[in-house]
Design a protein around this motif. Structure first.
Motif, mmCIF file in Angstrom:
data_model
loop_
_atom_site.group_PDB
_atom_site.id
_atom_site.type_symbol
_atom_site.label_atom_id
_atom_site.label_comp_id
_atom_site.label_asym_id
_atom_site.label_seq_id
_atom_site.Cartn_x
_atom_site.Cartn_y
_atom_site.Cartn_z
ATOM 1 N N MET A 1 28.111 61.215 29.196
ATOM 2 C CA MET A 1 28.712 61.124 27.861
ATOM 3 C C MET A 1 30.094 61.751 27.889
ATOM 4 S SD MET A 1 28.177 60.031 24.848
ATOM 5 C CE MET A 1 28.242 60.269 23.103
ATOM 6 N N ASN A 2 31.095 61.028 27.414
ATOM 7 C CA ASN A 2 32.455 61.565 27.412
ATOM 8 C C ASN A 2 32.570 62.723 26.441
ATOM 9 O OD1 ASN A 2 35.384 61.798 27.161
ATOM 10 N ND2 ASN A 2 35.393 59.863 28.289
ATOM 11 N N SER A 3 33.281 63.762 26.839
ATOM 12 C CA SER A 3 33.350 64.980 26.025
ATOM 13 C C SER A 3 34.551 65.027 25.093
ATOM 14 C CB SER A 3 33.388 66.212 26.945
ATOM 15 O OG SER A 3 34.542 66.179 27.774
ATOM 16 N N ARG A 4 35.382 63.986 25.104
ATOM 17 C CA ARG A 4 36.557 64.006 24.228
ATOM 18 C C ARG A 4 36.128 64.067 22.764
ATOM 19 N NH1 ARG A 4 38.105 60.406 28.277
ATOM 20 N NH2 ARG A 4 40.004 61.009 29.393
ATOM 21 N N ARG A 5 36.715 64.990 22.023
ATOM 22 C CA ARG A 5 36.433 65.112 20.599
ATOM 23 C C ARG A 5 37.412 64.252 19.809
ATOM 24 N NH1 ARG A 5 36.124 71.430 19.217
ATOM 25 N NH2 ARG A 5 35.237 70.638 17.257
ATOM 26 N N PRO B 1 54.081 54.660 23.734
ATOM 27 C CA PRO B 1 53.595 53.894 22.581
ATOM 28 C C PRO B 1 52.262 53.212 22.862
ATOM 29 C CG PRO B 1 55.413 52.744 23.634
ATOM 30 C CD PRO B 1 55.350 54.105 24.259
ATOM 31 N N PHE B 2 51.900 53.097 24.141
ATOM 32 C CA PHE B 2 50.614 52.502 24.496
ATOM 33 C C PHE B 2 49.452 53.472 24.271
ATOM 34 C CE2 PHE B 2 53.711 50.045 26.908
ATOM 35 C CZ PHE B 2 53.338 48.752 26.574
ATOM 36 N N ASP B 3 49.761 54.726 23.935
ATOM 37 C CA ASP B 3 48.716 55.696 23.599
ATOM 38 C C ASP B 3 48.207 55.533 22.172
ATOM 39 O OD1 ASP B 3 48.823 56.925 26.076
ATOM 40 O OD2 ASP B 3 50.261 58.457 25.443
ATOM 41 N N ALA B 4 48.931 54.743 21.366
ATOM 42 C CA ALA B 4 48.584 54.578 19.947
ATOM 43 C C ALA B 4 48.175 53.129 19.674
ATOM 44 C CB ALA B 4 49.775 54.955 19.061
ATOM 45 N N GLY B 5 47.054 52.968 18.955
ATOM 46 C CA GLY B 5 46.570 51.627 18.658
ATOM 47 C C GLY B 5 46.165 51.459 17.210
ATOM 48 N N VAL B 6 45.751 50.242 16.891
ATOM 49 C CA VAL B 6 45.312 49.893 15.540
ATOM 50 C C VAL B 6 44.016 49.105 15.634
ATOM 51 C CG1 VAL B 6 45.913 48.781 13.354
ATOM 52 C CG2 VAL B 6 47.731 49.687 14.827
ATOM 53 N N ILE B 7 42.998 49.560 14.906
ATOM 54 C CA ILE B 7 41.766 48.782 14.754
ATOM 55 C C ILE B 7 41.517 48.702 13.255
ATOM 56 C CG2 ILE B 7 39.326 48.572 15.318
ATOM 57 C CD1 ILE B 7 39.817 50.264 17.801
ATOM 58 N N TRP B 8 41.783 47.530 12.693
ATOM 59 C CA TRP B 8 41.806 47.370 11.234
ATOM 60 C C TRP B 8 40.982 46.156 10.842
ATOM 61 C CZ3 TRP B 8 44.128 50.683 7.808
ATOM 62 C CH2 TRP B 8 44.134 50.283 6.458
ATOM 63 N N GLU C 1 34.651 51.675 16.342
ATOM 64 C CA GLU C 1 35.428 51.215 17.497
ATOM 65 C C GLU C 1 36.553 52.190 17.830
ATOM 66 O OE1 GLU C 1 34.965 48.656 19.542
ATOM 67 O OE2 GLU C 1 33.165 47.972 18.527
ATOM 68 N N ALA C 2 37.241 52.669 16.793
ATOM 69 C CA ALA C 2 38.323 53.629 17.013
ATOM 70 C C ALA C 2 37.780 54.917 17.636
ATOM 71 C CB ALA C 2 39.027 53.922 15.693
ATOM 72 N N PHE C 3 36.671 55.394 17.104
ATOM 73 C CA PHE C 3 35.992 56.581 17.627
ATOM 74 C C PHE C 3 35.691 56.413 19.113
ATOM 75 C CE2 PHE C 3 31.517 58.514 17.815
ATOM 76 C CZ PHE C 3 31.954 59.814 18.063
ATOM 77 N N TRP D 1 36.516 57.209 24.976
ATOM 78 C CA TRP D 1 36.574 56.611 26.305
ATOM 79 C C TRP D 1 37.886 56.901 27.039
ATOM 80 C CZ3 TRP D 1 34.960 51.254 24.011
ATOM 81 C CH2 TRP D 1 33.588 51.275 23.698
ATOM 82 N N GLY D 2 38.827 57.519 26.360
ATOM 83 C CA GLY D 2 40.108 57.807 26.986
ATOM 84 C C GLY D 2 41.064 56.626 27.013
ATOM 85 N N LYS D 3 40.804 55.609 26.183
ATOM 86 C CA LYS D 3 41.654 54.414 26.164
ATOM 87 C C LYS D 3 42.763 54.502 25.124
ATOM 88 C CE LYS D 3 38.082 51.275 27.897
ATOM 89 N NZ LYS D 3 38.825 50.759 29.061
#
Length: 417
Positions: free
Chosen positions: A1-5, A99-106, A175-177, A182-184
C-alpha cells in the motif's frame, strides 16, 4: 500500500446557496433553501415549475470574455469554482517543479446539455440552410470542462472526466486521491459541475417521476426522509477541490483543510434508475471506503447522505447505513444538504465533500430541512440532524453519492493532524 498522504488545500463552490464557499457554507449552516420558481424558461408546461437556480452569478468576475463565449454553462461553472479553489490554495502551476506534476480530474453528469438543446432547436427551426455554431461540439462535450481547466491554469498532467451519473464527482475525487497516492501527480484539481436546469432536463426527469411537484411551496419541496417526500429538486452549480500530496503541500507552506483517507466505488447491478431496496451495493461501498481508511462506521462522526428526497432512495441508503451499524453503539449523525442546495447531479458529491470538510473544520453539522414526519421505514438507529445545525466535534466525515445505473461512490475525510 502506498504511504503517500493526500490532503485538501483549496476549495471552490457555486450553487443556489451562494457563489463562493463561504456563502454556501453559511447558508447551509443556517438551513436556507435555494429552491424557487424557474426563471430560465417558461416551466408552466411541465409538472415541476421550480428548481434551485444560481442567483446573481456573474461569470465575468472570474472568466474572460473568450472563455465565456466558447463555453457551455457547465464549463463556466467549472472554471469559476476552479479559479476560487486555486486562489484559495495559493497555488501557481508555474511555481511547481514541472507542469506535468499537476492534473485535472473533473466530472459532469450531463455535460453541455443547454448547448445541445439550443443548437438542435436552431437546426429544426431553420427552414433554409442548417447552421451550427462552430463551438457546438467542443461546448457540449462532457470532458471539455476538464480540458478548459487544464488550459486555463497550465496543468499538463493527468486530465480526464469520469462519468457515473450523480456519483460522478465522488468518482472524480477517488481517482484524484488514487493518482496522487500512486505517485502519478502531486496536485490534482478535481470536482464536478452541471447546468441541468433546462427544458430537456426538467422534462426528462419529470417524465421519470423523479422530481418533486410541490409547486405551491418550492422551498419545502426537498424533504429527505419525510413520509411525504415526492422527489428531488433540481439544482445546478459546481464545486472544486485541490488535492495535494502532503509532503508537497507542507514544503510550500499550504494551509490544509482535511485529509482524504479512503474511497470506494461499487455497483448495485440491480436497476437502471432505482437503488437496491436493501442498499447492498451502498453498504459495501461505505464498508470498503472505511476499511481503506482503517476505520469502521463507529469512528464516523458525520455522514453527508446522498438522500435526494425520493421515496425509494432515502430508505435504501439508511438501510445500508444501519447494516453497517449492526446494532453497535455509534456516534454517527447524518444530514442531507440536498434539502437546501437541491440535487446538483454530477456536482453533488463535490459540494457535499466541501460541506463535510467544513463540518470537520468548524465542528458544525449542517441540518436536514423540511423533514416534518419521519418515514417509518427509516431504521430506528439512524440519527438525523433536523432543521438546525448541530455543534459537534467532527474528526471523521463520510460522504455518499449514488447514481442512475447503480453507481455507488463514498469518500472518507479526516481531520488533519
Amino acid at each position: 500500500m502506498n504511504s503517500r498522504r493526500v490532503v485538501i488545500t483549496g476549495l471552490g463552490a457555486l450553487s443556489g446557496l451562494g457563489n463562493d464557499v463561504n456563502s454556501n457554507w453559511e447558508n447551509a449552516k443556517n438551513g436556507k433553501s435555494a429552491a424557487a420558481a424557474i426563471s430560465y424558461f417558461d416551466a408552466s408546461k411541465f409538472k415541476t415549475h421550480f428548481a434551485a437556480e444560481l442567483k446573481g452569478f456573474e461569470p465575468s468576475s472570474r472568466l474572460d470574455r473568450n472563455d465565456i463565449k466558447r463555453s457551455d454553462l457547465y464549463t463556466q461553472y467549472a472554471l469559476y469554482t476552479a479559479s476560487e479553489a486555486m486562489e484559495d490554495a495559493g497555488l501557481q502551476v508555474s511555481e511547481l517543479d514541472s507542469p506535468f506534476d499537476a492534473g485535472v480530474i473533473w466530472g459532469s453528469s450531463q455535460g453541455g446539455m443547454l448547448t445541445f438543446e439550443n443548437e438542435v432547436k436552431g437546426y429544426l427551426e431553420n427552414d433554409s440552410t442548417p447552421r451550427f455554431n462552430p463551438f457546438f461540439i467542443p461546448k457540449f462535450l462532457g470532458n471539455m470542462a476538464s480540458g478548459m481547466i487544464s488550459i486555463k491554469f497550465g496543468m499538463m498532467g493527468v486530465n480526464f472526466s469520469p462519468v457515473s451519473a450523480c456519483a460522478t464527482s465522488n468518482s472524480a475525487l477517488m481517482e484524484a486521491f488514487n493518482y496522487i497516492r500512486w505517485g502519478k501527480a502531486k496536485v490534482i484539481l478535481t470536482g464536478g459541475s452541471d447546468a441541468p436546469i433546462t427544458e430537456a432536463s426538467i422534462g426528462g426527469f419529470g417524465a421519470l417521476k423523479a422530481l418533486s411537484n410541490r409547486n405551491e411551496d418550492p422551498q419545502s419541496a426537498s424533504r429527505p426522509f419525510d413520509i411525504q417526500r415526492d422527489g428531488f429538486v433540481m439544482g445546478e452549480g459546481a464545486a472544486a477541490l485541490i488535492l495535494e500530496e502532503y509532503e508537497h503541500a507542507k514544503k510550500r507552506g499550504a494551509k490544509i483543510y482535511a485529509e482524504v483517507v479512503g474511497a470506494a466505488m461499487t455497483s448495485d447491478a440491480y436497476h437502471m434508475t432505482a437503488t437496491h431496496p436493501e442498499g447492498l451495493g451502498a453498504s459495501k461501498c461505505m464498508e470498503l471506503a472505511l476499511k481503506e481508511a482503517g476505520l469502521t462506521i463507529q469512528d464516523v462522526d458525520y455522514l453527508n447522505a446522498h438522500a435526494t428526497s425520493t421515496p425509494l432512495g432515502d430508505v435504501s441508503e439508511t438501510k445500508a447505513i444501519s447494516k453497517l451499524i449492526n446494532g453497535a453503539d455509534n456516534k454517527l449523525h447524518i444530514s442531507a444538504t440536498k434539502s437546501m442546495t437541491g440535487h446538483l447531479l454530477g456536482a453533488a458529491g463535490a459540494i457535499e465533500a466541501i460541506f463535510s470538510i467544513k463540518a470537520i473544520n468548524e465542528g458544525v453539522i449542517p441540518p436536514t430541512i423540511n423533514t416534518e414526519e419521519l418515514d417509518p421505514n427509516i431504521p430506528s438507529d439512524i440519527e438525523i440532524v433536523y432543521k438546525e445545525s448541530l455543534e459537534k466535534k467532527v474528526k471523521v466525515a463520510l460522504s455518499n453519492t449514488f447514481g442512475f445505473g447503480g453507481h455507488n461512490a463514498s469518500v472518507v475525510f479526516k481531520e488533519f493532524i
